[in-house]
Write a protein that holds these residues in place. Structure first.
Motif, PDB file in Angstrom:
ATOM      1  N   THR A  38      33.513 -29.104  -1.026  1.00 17.44           N
ATOM      2  CA  THR A  38      34.630 -29.359  -0.522  1.00 17.44           C
ATOM      3  C   THR A  38      35.791 -29.947  -0.669  1.00 17.44           C
ATOM      4  O   THR A  38      36.932 -29.701  -0.580  1.00 17.44           O
ATOM      5  CB  THR A  38      34.622 -29.271   1.173  1.00 17.44           C
ATOM      6  N   CYS A  39      35.556 -31.151  -1.727  1.00 18.89           N
ATOM      7  CA  CYS A  39      36.666 -31.965  -2.194  1.00 18.89           C
ATOM      8  C   CYS A  39      37.194 -31.433  -3.473  1.00 18.89           C
ATOM      9  O   CYS A  39      38.274 -32.216  -3.991  1.00 18.89           O
ATOM     10  CB  CYS A  39      35.955 -33.296  -2.642  1.00 18.89           C
ATOM     11  N   GLU A  40      36.622 -30.286  -4.109  1.00 15.33           N
ATOM     12  CA  GLU A  40      36.968 -30.045  -5.370  1.00 15.33           C
ATOM     13  C   GLU A  40      38.381 -29.718  -5.362  1.00 15.33           C
ATOM     14  O   GLU A  40      39.287 -30.007  -6.238  1.00 15.33           O
ATOM     15  CB  GLU A  40      36.245 -28.764  -5.672  1.00 15.33           C
ATOM     16  N   TYR A  41      38.867 -28.830  -4.266  1.00 16.88           N
ATOM     17  CA  TYR A  41      40.271 -28.449  -4.174  1.00 16.88           C
ATOM     18  C   TYR A  41      41.352 -29.594  -4.383  1.00 16.88           C
ATOM     19  O   TYR A  41      42.191 -29.668  -5.264  1.00 16.88           O
ATOM     20  CB  TYR A  41      40.603 -27.611  -3.124  1.00 16.88           C
ATOM     21  N   ALA A  42      41.091 -30.472  -3.318  1.00 23.68           N
ATOM     22  CA  ALA A  42      42.217 -31.697  -3.450  1.00 23.68           C
ATOM     23  C   ALA A  42      42.073 -32.707  -4.500  1.00 23.68           C
ATOM     24  O   ALA A  42      43.016 -32.903  -5.049  1.00 23.68           O
ATOM     25  CB  ALA A  42      41.721 -32.328  -2.035  1.00 23.68           C
ATOM     26  N   GLU A  44      41.268 -31.533  -7.742  1.00 24.84           N
ATOM     27  CA  GLU A  44      41.758 -31.057  -8.833  1.00 24.84           C
ATOM     28  C   GLU A  44      43.104 -30.917  -8.745  1.00 24.84           C
ATOM     29  O   GLU A  44      44.001 -31.068  -9.665  1.00 24.84           O
ATOM     30  CB  GLU A  44      41.176 -29.790  -9.052  1.00 24.84           C
ATOM     31  N   LYS A  45      43.710 -30.390  -7.544  1.00 25.00           N
ATOM     32  CA  LYS A  45      44.889 -30.122  -7.108  1.00 25.00           C
ATOM     33  C   LYS A  45      46.043 -31.363  -7.437  1.00 25.00           C
ATOM     34  O   LYS A  45      47.278 -31.141  -7.935  1.00 25.00           O
ATOM     35  CB  LYS A  45      45.239 -29.405  -5.804  1.00 25.00           C
ATOM     36  N   ASP A 315      47.806 -32.579  -1.272  1.00 19.71           N
ATOM     37  CA  ASP A 315      47.283 -31.234  -0.902  1.00 19.71           C
ATOM     38  C   ASP A 315      45.976 -31.395  -0.535  1.00 19.71           C
ATOM     39  O   ASP A 315      45.275 -31.247  -1.450  1.00 19.71           O
ATOM     40  CB  ASP A 315      47.853 -30.117  -1.614  1.00 19.71           C
ATOM     41  N   ASP A 318      42.937 -25.826   0.786  1.00 19.47           N
ATOM     42  CA  ASP A 318      42.748 -24.825  -0.310  1.00 19.47           C
ATOM     43  C   ASP A 318      43.079 -23.452   0.405  1.00 19.47           C
ATOM     44  O   ASP A 318      42.628 -23.066   1.449  1.00 19.47           O
ATOM     45  CB  ASP A 318      41.395 -24.577  -0.571  1.00 19.47           C
ATOM     46  N   ASN A 320      42.817 -20.362  -0.140  1.00 18.91           N
ATOM     47  CA  ASN A 320      41.938 -19.330  -0.437  1.00 18.91           C
ATOM     48  C   ASN A 320      40.492 -19.800   0.588  1.00 18.91           C
ATOM     49  O   ASN A 320      39.730 -18.845   0.382  1.00 18.91           O
ATOM     50  CB  ASN A 320      41.746 -19.298  -1.721  1.00 18.91           C
ATOM     51  N   SER A 321      40.629 -20.603   1.356  1.00 15.89           N
ATOM     52  CA  SER A 321      39.287 -20.996   2.156  1.00 15.89           C
ATOM     53  C   SER A 321      39.827 -21.801   3.367  1.00 15.89           C
ATOM     54  O   SER A 321      40.930 -22.107   3.485  1.00 15.89           O
ATOM     55  CB  SER A 321      38.226 -21.729   1.142  1.00 15.89           C
TER      56      SER A 321
END
Length: 358
Positions: A38-42, A44-45, A315, A318, A320-321
């Protein structure tokens, strides 16, 4: 030798508090590795880096080597989850146990093993000070000895994040290892106790009601309170806790002699002080001193992030989720404060400049 000569990988990267501190100081973080997808989006973004969803305990040295960029020099940083070293998780643990075989401590031993096998030029590890005391200091000593056995000069410091501009009391252990010599932690950036206060950190945000997100910032939302908890926060003065309440509002457990010492729950912050340590339950009124100083609610996710010194435009969500408040609070509470990440980055930067000058 310059900072751009290095490729950085962040183990246990979470949403990128430590990585963002490095990025803000001009370093290039190429990758973050964490078991929590769940940490992937923040991550990478906000950090222009690749997130790898992996279990550190099964990560091989070849896999770690592969995420570094080209033939650049290597820096490995990370904050192994500190819950195992919590007072609450030490019950039943024997002081003479073999820590390396205990599942709770496996992450730190895996970190040391990866350092041993990949030998990055510079290493930094952040954790809780209790690590120095657990099992007579064995877990910490084992980690330090593993690095020293590979030729690293190891230095370590106990720091309070409030001394580096973080609006929060948060004591941490910061360790450095370098093949080139000792890394000195930079001096405190806050002088004469002029700490960043809660008001300076979050006082500019627009007011919100509990359970109602701000229309322009979905992270600026607080948990909905029950009618009873609404009365409790209304009865709590800034800097106070459940001791301020009328008898009818006090929980039965707090009326018992054994419960009278639990004063760090249902508390309000004060505008002119630093905040308490943000935890994974930092938006729960009953979980600590997380009441807003003025508004009748617990702090919002955005306020918690600002107290962790994340930029306001960081940010987390995400589009999209869907993610629960609890999941985001866990991400924020687990993070290395960005301000402390900056201090770590500046310390490493100074060390690299000293190498270049020598």
């Amino acid at each position: 030798m310059e900072i751009n000569d290095f490729s950085i990988v962040d183990l246990f990267c979470g949403v990128g508090g430590l990585a963002h501190g490095l990025v803000k100081e001009g370093f290039i973080v190429d990758a973050g590795i964490d078991f929590d997808k769940t940490c992937e989006y923040a991550f990478e973004k906000n950090n222009n880096a690749k997130f790898y969803h992996r279990d550190i305990t099964t990560l091989t040295s070849n896999e770690l080597q592969s995420v570094y960029k080209g033939d650049k020099r290597k820096i490995l940083v990370g904050c192994a989850p500190c819950q195992p070293f919590s007072i609450y998780n030490r019950k039943g643990v024997k002081d003479n146990e073999d820590s390396s075989k205990n599942e709770k401590w496996k992450l730190l031993y895996s970190f040391a093993k990866l350092v041993d096998e990949t030998e990055p030029e510079i290493v930094s590890m952040e954790n809780v000070p209790l690590l120095l005391k657990f099992n007579g200091g064995k877990v910490f000593t084992d980690f330090k000895s593993k690095l020293e056995g590979k030729g690293y000069k190891v230095s370590w410091y106990i720091v309070n994040a409030q001394d580096y501009g973080v609006p929060q009391r948060r004591k941490r252990l910061v360790l450095f290892g370098s093949k080139y010599g000792k890394i000195d932690l930079i001096d405190k950036t806050v002088c004469n106790n002029q700490y960043v206060t809660v008001k300076e950190a979050i006082g500019h945000l627009p007011p919100v009601e509990d359970g109602v997100p701000h229309p322009n910032d979905q992270l600026h939302r607080a948990r909905k309170l029950t009618p009873l908890n609404k009365k409790r926060i209304q009865a709590t003065k800034p800097g106070g806790n459940w001791n301020d309440w009328d008898e009818s509002l006090i929980l039965e457990c707090h009326k018992k002699e054994s419960g009278k010492g639990f004063k760090s729950v249902y508390g309000r912050m004060k505008w002119d002080e630093v905040a308490p340590t943000m935890t994974t339950y930092c938006i729960g009124l009953s979980n600590g001193r997380f009441g807003h100083p003025e508004q009748d609610r617990a702090i919002t996710l955005r306020e918690a992030a600002l107290i962790q010194s994340f930029p306001q435009n960081y940010d987390f969500i995400d589009p999209n989720s869907q993610m629960s408040n609890a999941a985001i609070a866990r991400q924020i509470g687990n993070a290395v404060p960005v301000g402390l990440g900056i201090a770590i980055a500046q310390s490493i930067k100074n060390h690299i400049e000293q190498i270049e000058n020598n």
